[in-house]
Design a protein around this motif. Structure first.
Motif, PDB file in Angstrom:
ATOM      1  N   LEU A  39      50.598  81.777  55.090  1.00 18.22           N
ATOM      2  CA  LEU A  39      50.568  82.265  54.082  1.00 18.22           C
ATOM      3  C   LEU A  39      52.281  82.657  53.619  1.00 18.22           C
ATOM      4  CD1 LEU A  39      48.136  85.587  54.982  1.00 18.22           C
ATOM      5  CD2 LEU A  39      47.706  83.406  53.082  1.00 18.22           C
ATOM      6  N   THR A  40      52.031  83.400  52.296  1.00 13.06           N
ATOM      7  CA  THR A  40      54.139  83.264  52.293  1.00 13.06           C
ATOM      8  C   THR A  40      54.242  85.065  52.714  1.00 13.06           C
ATOM      9  OG1 THR A  40      53.542  84.469  49.955  1.00 13.06           O
ATOM     10  CG2 THR A  40      53.997  81.845  50.553  1.00 13.06           C
ATOM     11  N   GLN A  66      52.672  87.338  50.442  1.00 13.69           N
ATOM     12  CA  GLN A  66      50.390  86.915  50.965  1.00 13.69           C
ATOM     13  C   GLN A  66      50.674  88.070  52.350  1.00 13.69           C
ATOM     14  OE1 GLN A  66      50.454  82.362  50.990  1.00 13.69           O
ATOM     15  NE2 GLN A  66      48.458  83.371  49.719  1.00 13.69           N
ATOM     16  N   TYR A  73      44.373  78.904  51.492  1.00 18.42           N
ATOM     17  CA  TYR A  73      45.683  79.961  51.453  1.00 18.42           C
ATOM     18  C   TYR A  73      46.989  79.570  50.516  1.00 18.42           C
ATOM     19  CZ  TYR A  73      43.370  81.072  55.614  1.00 18.42           C
ATOM     20  OH  TYR A  73      41.565  81.120  56.692  1.00 18.42           O
ATOM     21  N   ASN A  74      47.485  78.196  50.718  1.00 19.48           N
ATOM     22  CA  ASN A  74      48.709  78.106  50.517  1.00 19.48           C
ATOM     23  C   ASN A  74      48.915  77.162  49.129  1.00 19.48           C
ATOM     24  OD1 ASN A  74      51.486  78.185  49.921  1.00 19.48           O
ATOM     25  ND2 ASN A  74      52.079  78.715  50.901  1.00 19.48           N
ATOM     26  N   ASP A 134      50.655  74.544  48.518  1.00 18.04           N
ATOM     27  CA  ASP A 134      52.461  74.011  49.106  1.00 18.04           C
ATOM     28  C   ASP A 134      52.068  73.151  50.738  1.00 18.04           C
ATOM     29  OD1 ASP A 134      53.382  75.299  46.881  1.00 18.04           O
ATOM     30  OD2 ASP A 134      54.644  76.863  48.514  1.00 18.04           O
ATOM     31  N   GLU A 149      42.543  86.486  47.580  1.00 16.91           N
ATOM     32  CA  GLU A 149      44.363  87.247  47.593  1.00 16.91           C
ATOM     33  C   GLU A 149      43.751  88.241  47.100  1.00 16.91           C
ATOM     34  OE1 GLU A 149      47.631  85.742  46.396  1.00 16.91           O
ATOM     35  OE2 GLU A 149      47.142  83.558  46.271  1.00 16.91           O
TER      36      GLU A 149
END
Length: 205
Positions: free
Chosen positions: A55-56, A59, A177-178, A180, A205
């Protein structure tokens, strides 16, 4: 005491010992549920707080829970391991177009609701503990209630020809979740044609 009586007593002792062993060796349902709940709590804390979380920071600030199916012991199975005679290294496709190398080790055969199922057991080429296996799978809940790219299970060989697969411990890859992150895509052998109502649900989210 007559020899026949001694023999009967000996047999009775063996039977009692066997029953006692069976009862004590069987996992207590409450202990099992508690262990799954503890693991889910550990997952939540990792995703929410760990620096290696996918998570960022933004987030994390909005993250309050992971969603799971209710714990159901029927989804913990002891599967028969069927070795692949000519083991080879498979380049498993990743979501970003790259590949990772895994050994095609064996198949896990089991049933759920009397439906015969089979999963390909992969082993990381760098895995030091040869009793550990990686299972990436998708099922009829994928893209609906669970992540469309499939879910993972870390499975461990528990006998000479058996392995425990616990779908209650199925978890999402980081790319759920991401985007990236790059994640292994479940092999075609592991696309189950039934719904698996166990483990982690889709991240929202």
């Amino acid at each position: 005491m007559k020899p026949k009586t001694i023999l009967l007593l000996a047999v009775l002792i063996v039977i009692v010992a066997a029953v006692t062993y069976t009862l004590t060796a069987t996992e207590d349902p409450e202990d099992y549920i508690e262990s799954i709940e503890d693991e889910r709590e550990r997952q939540f804390k990792f995703i929410r707080f760990n620096v290696d979380s996918p998570l960022t920071e933004e987030q994390k600030n909005n993250f309050t829970e992971l969603k799971f199916y209710p714990i159901d012991p029927k989804y913990k199975v002891i599967a028969r391991m069927v070795p692949i005679e000519n083991k080879k290294v498979r380049n498993v496709p990743m979501t970003d177009g790259t590949t990772e190398r895994y050994i095609e080790h064996s198949y896990a055969e089991f049933t759920i609701d009397n439906i015969p199922l089979r999963l390909l057991l992969l082993q990381d080429v760098n895995e030091s503990d040869k009793r550990n296996f990686f299972v990436a799978f998708a099922d009829d809940t994928s893209t609906e209630e669970t992540y469309g790219g499939g879910r993972y299970i870390n499975a461990r060989q528990t006998g000479k020809n058996s392995i425990t697969i616990d779908f209650n411990l199925a978890y999402n890859p980081y790319c759920a979740y991401n985007t990236d992150y790059a994640c292994p895509i479940p092999p075609r052998e592991n696309l189950l044609n039934i719904p698996i109502y166990a483990g982690e649900k889709n991240y929202e989210e």
